[in-house]
Design a protein around this motif. Structure first.
Motif, mmCIF file in Angstrom:
data_model
loop_
_atom_site.group_PDB
_atom_site.id
_atom_site.type_symbol
_atom_site.label_atom_id
_atom_site.label_comp_id
_atom_site.label_asym_id
_atom_site.label_seq_id
_atom_site.Cartn_x
_atom_site.Cartn_y
_atom_site.Cartn_z
ATOM 1 N N ASP A 214 3.944 1.525 -1.199
ATOM 2 C CA ASP A 214 4.570 1.648 -2.527
ATOM 3 C C ASP A 214 3.572 2.170 -3.554
ATOM 4 O O ASP A 214 3.922 3.025 -4.387
ATOM 5 N N ALA A 215 2.342 1.692 -3.480
ATOM 6 C CA ALA A 215 1.315 2.149 -4.425
ATOM 7 C C ALA A 215 1.012 3.627 -4.210
ATOM 8 O O ALA A 215 0.876 4.398 -5.182
ATOM 9 N N TYR A 216 0.934 4.048 -2.967
ATOM 10 C CA TYR A 216 0.684 5.461 -2.648
ATOM 11 C C TYR A 216 1.816 6.340 -3.180
ATOM 12 O O TYR A 216 1.564 7.385 -3.815
ATOM 13 N N GLU A 217 3.061 5.912 -2.941
ATOM 14 C CA GLU A 217 4.202 6.711 -3.404
ATOM 15 C C GLU A 217 4.250 6.787 -4.919
ATOM 16 O O GLU A 217 4.588 7.834 -5.489
ATOM 17 N N ALA A 218 3.909 5.678 -5.598
ATOM 18 C CA ALA A 218 3.894 5.687 -7.065
ATOM 19 C C ALA A 218 2.815 6.642 -7.578
ATOM 20 O O ALA A 218 3.049 7.413 -8.529
ATOM 21 N N ASN A 219 1.643 6.619 -6.937
ATOM 22 C CA ASN A 219 0.563 7.526 -7.333
ATOM 23 C C ASN A 219 0.946 8.985 -7.095
ATOM 24 O O ASN A 219 0.651 9.858 -7.928
ATOM 25 N N MET A 220 1.590 9.239 -5.971
ATOM 26 C CA MET A 220 1.996 10.611 -5.654
ATOM 27 C C MET A 220 3.061 11.109 -6.627
ATOM 28 O O MET A 220 3.050 12.268 -7.033
ATOM 29 N N GLU B 297 3.356 10.250 -9.695
ATOM 30 C CA GLU B 297 2.715 10.531 -10.973
ATOM 31 C C GLU B 297 1.847 11.792 -10.885
ATOM 32 O O GLU B 297 1.837 12.612 -11.813
ATOM 33 N N ALA B 298 1.133 11.939 -9.796
ATOM 34 C CA ALA B 298 0.224 13.083 -9.660
ATOM 35 C C ALA B 298 0.975 14.380 -9.348
ATOM 36 O O ALA B 298 0.551 15.458 -9.760
ATOM 37 N N ARG B 299 2.067 14.289 -8.614
ATOM 38 C CA ARG B 299 2.831 15.471 -8.214
ATOM 39 C C ARG B 299 4.326 15.238 -8.467
ATOM 40 O O ARG B 299 5.112 15.089 -7.524
ATOM 41 N N SER C 161 0.828 -1.215 0.000
ATOM 42 C CA SER C 161 0.000 0.000 0.000
ATOM 43 C C SER C 161 0.858 1.259 0.000
ATOM 44 O O SER C 161 0.546 2.240 -0.689
#
Length: 201
Positions: A188-194, A196-198, A186
């Motif tokens: 790692d997924a959050y950091e990957a999303n962040m 990409e988004a920021r 979870s």
């Protein structure tokens, strides 16, 4: 952190009440931030004479209890200052379980974070286990965390209560870092999303 499931070993009697953290590991040994090497200084002022020789009267210096993994202690064990070196020293010596009628809160919490099982029992049960411990190396005790029971050398059984979350952590060898790593996917997924988004962050 090592898992705690079932422990069978010699229990050492330490009936002294109000054993504080300075008695467990004196202040002069707090300079290290390593968890190893403190076992030789455990109960330093009780274990050694002024000239550095062993005090033959102290329980853990006697042949029957030199390899003890369980400590049956007096009331209010681990009181005093909040030094994590105290459970480090016990663990480095080989103690994985401490049994008493009561513990100081900070010491009690620090035990769980370092793989030591502190067990609170009524006085009559501690007295029974203290008698078993005084019998020495021929009287082994089994602590079964899953069943939450202590089995004495004569077949007697003492049940104990434990918070389910703390039990889960000990059975699975999870300290605070281990608990965090359980959420690694979870995180790692959050950091990957962040990322990409920021991407500027």
């Amino acid at each position: 952190m090592d898992k705690f499931t079932t422990l069978t070993g010699v229990a050492a009697p330490l009936p002294t009440t109000n054993v504080d953290t300075d008695m467990i590991i004196p202040k002069q040994f707090l300079k290290t931030i390593k968890r190893t090497g403190l076992g030789k200084s455990l109960f330093y002022e009780m274990r050694y004479n002024d000239d550095g020789s062993e005090n033959p009267d102290f329980t853990l210096n006697q042949p029957a209890w030199r390899d003890a993994q369980i400590l049956v202690a007096g009331d209010n064990f681990g009181c005093g200052s909040s030094r994590e070196h105290a459970p480090w020293a016990l663990l480095d010596f080989g103690i994985r379980c401490v049994i008493s009628t009561s513990f100081a809160d900070i010491f009690y919490n620090n035990c769980f974070k370092n793989g030591i099982l502190p067990i609170k029992l009524p006085q009559e049960d501690v007295d029974k286990l203290m008698d078993d411990a005084r019998r020495g190396a021929n009287a082994t005790v089994t602590v079964d965390l899953e069943a939450q029971e202590i089995r004495g050398p004569d077949g007697g059984v003492v049940k104990f209560d434990l918070d389910p979350f703390r039990k889960h952590c000990l059975l699975n060898g999870l300290d605070d870092i281990g608990l965090t790593f359980e959420k690694k996917a979870s995180i790692d997924a959050y950091e990957a999303n962040m990322a990409e988004a920021r991407p500027w962050a």
